[in-house]
Design a protein around this motif. Structure first.
Motif, short mmCIF file in Angstrom:
data_model
loop_
_atom_site.label_atom_id
_atom_site.label_comp_id
_atom_site.label_asym_id
_atom_site.label_seq_id
_atom_site.Cartn_x
_atom_site.Cartn_y
_atom_site.Cartn_z
N ARG A 112 -7.75 80.09 -22.36
CA ARG A 112 -6.62 80.20 -23.28
C ARG A 112 -6.58 79.00 -24.22
O ARG A 112 -6.40 79.15 -25.43
CB ARG A 112 -5.31 80.31 -22.52
CG ARG A 112 -4.13 80.55 -23.43
CD ARG A 112 -2.82 80.59 -22.69
NE ARG A 112 -2.83 81.61 -21.66
CZ ARG A 112 -1.99 81.64 -20.63
NH1 ARG A 112 -1.08 80.71 -20.49
NH2 ARG A 112 -2.06 82.60 -19.74
N ARG A 160 -2.10 89.77 -22.70
CA ARG A 160 -3.44 90.34 -22.82
C ARG A 160 -3.59 91.25 -24.03
O ARG A 160 -4.64 91.26 -24.67
CB ARG A 160 -3.79 91.15 -21.56
CG ARG A 160 -4.27 90.30 -20.43
CD ARG A 160 -4.81 91.14 -19.28
NE ARG A 160 -6.28 91.18 -19.41
CZ ARG A 160 -6.96 92.26 -19.70
NH1 ARG A 160 -6.38 93.40 -19.87
NH2 ARG A 160 -8.27 92.22 -19.79
N THR A 209 -9.18 87.68 -17.20
CA THR A 209 -7.87 88.16 -16.77
C THR A 209 -7.88 89.63 -16.37
O THR A 209 -6.84 90.19 -16.03
CB THR A 209 -6.82 87.95 -17.87
OG1 THR A 209 -7.21 88.65 -19.05
CG2 THR A 209 -6.62 86.48 -18.16
N TYR A 220 -11.60 85.70 -22.40
CA TYR A 220 -10.25 85.69 -21.81
C TYR A 220 -9.91 87.07 -21.24
O TYR A 220 -9.37 87.17 -20.14
CB TYR A 220 -9.21 85.29 -22.85
CG TYR A 220 -7.82 85.27 -22.28
CD1 TYR A 220 -7.35 84.14 -21.62
CD2 TYR A 220 -6.97 86.37 -22.37
CE1 TYR A 220 -6.09 84.10 -21.06
CE2 TYR A 220 -5.71 86.35 -21.82
CZ TYR A 220 -5.27 85.21 -21.17
OH TYR A 220 -4.01 85.19 -20.61
N VAL A 262 -8.55 80.61 -16.49
CA VAL A 262 -7.68 81.29 -17.45
C VAL A 262 -7.05 80.27 -18.39
O VAL A 262 -7.03 80.47 -19.61
CB VAL A 262 -6.59 82.12 -16.72
CG1 VAL A 262 -5.53 82.60 -17.69
CG2 VAL A 262 -7.22 83.28 -15.99
N GLN A 305 -6.44 90.40 -12.94
CA GLN A 305 -5.02 90.12 -12.76
C GLN A 305 -4.13 91.26 -13.19
O GLN A 305 -2.94 91.24 -12.94
CB GLN A 305 -4.65 88.85 -13.55
CG GLN A 305 -5.33 87.62 -13.03
CD GLN A 305 -5.00 86.41 -13.87
OE1 GLN A 305 -4.28 86.50 -14.85
NE2 GLN A 305 -5.56 85.28 -13.48
#
Length: 119
Positions: free
Chosen positions: A13, A63, A115, A111, A9, A118
């Motif tokens: 990023r 996000r 994610t 990305y 992650v 999560q």
């Protein structure tokens, strides 16, 4: 120690931010290398404003910002394609803009995929 998911992650990023900065810098150099006109200022403002607006939230890892940024890449693709077709002397710069915009789009999607679990 960070697990591999957290490292992925963070790397993704960082890649998004680096590509976005490269895209903005390339656009600024491209549009200002032979003098600045009012049209160039408008193009720069319209294209870079969403990126600058999103930067703090991208750094924070929101996000939703990554999701709507996929749409903010579209104007860079339009400018790059238009310049590549209409202005042969600017094809190299337009190609760089297109490549950077495409890489940014792919990284934004990456990305969001990394994610996803999560949420």
């Amino acid at each position: 120690m960070l697990n591999t998911d957290a490292v992925t992650v963070q790397r993704t990023r960082f890649a998004v931010i680096a590509t976005m900065v490269t895209l903005m810098a390339g656009l600024i150099v491209w549009r200002t290398r032979s003098g600045v006109s009012a049209g160039d200022i408008v193009v720069l403002a319209v294209l870079t404003a969403p990126l600058l607006f999103a930067l703090p939230r991208l750094l924070a890892g929101h996000r939703r910002t990554y999701a709507w940024m996929t749409l903010a890449v579209t104007p860079f693709l339009i400018v790059g394609i238009t310049e590549a077709v209409a202005n042969p002397s600017e094809r190299a710069w337009a190609g760089l803009c297109l490549i950077n915009a495409f890489v940014l789009f792919v990284l934004l999607i990456a990305y969001l995929r990394v994610t996803r679990a999560q949420r």
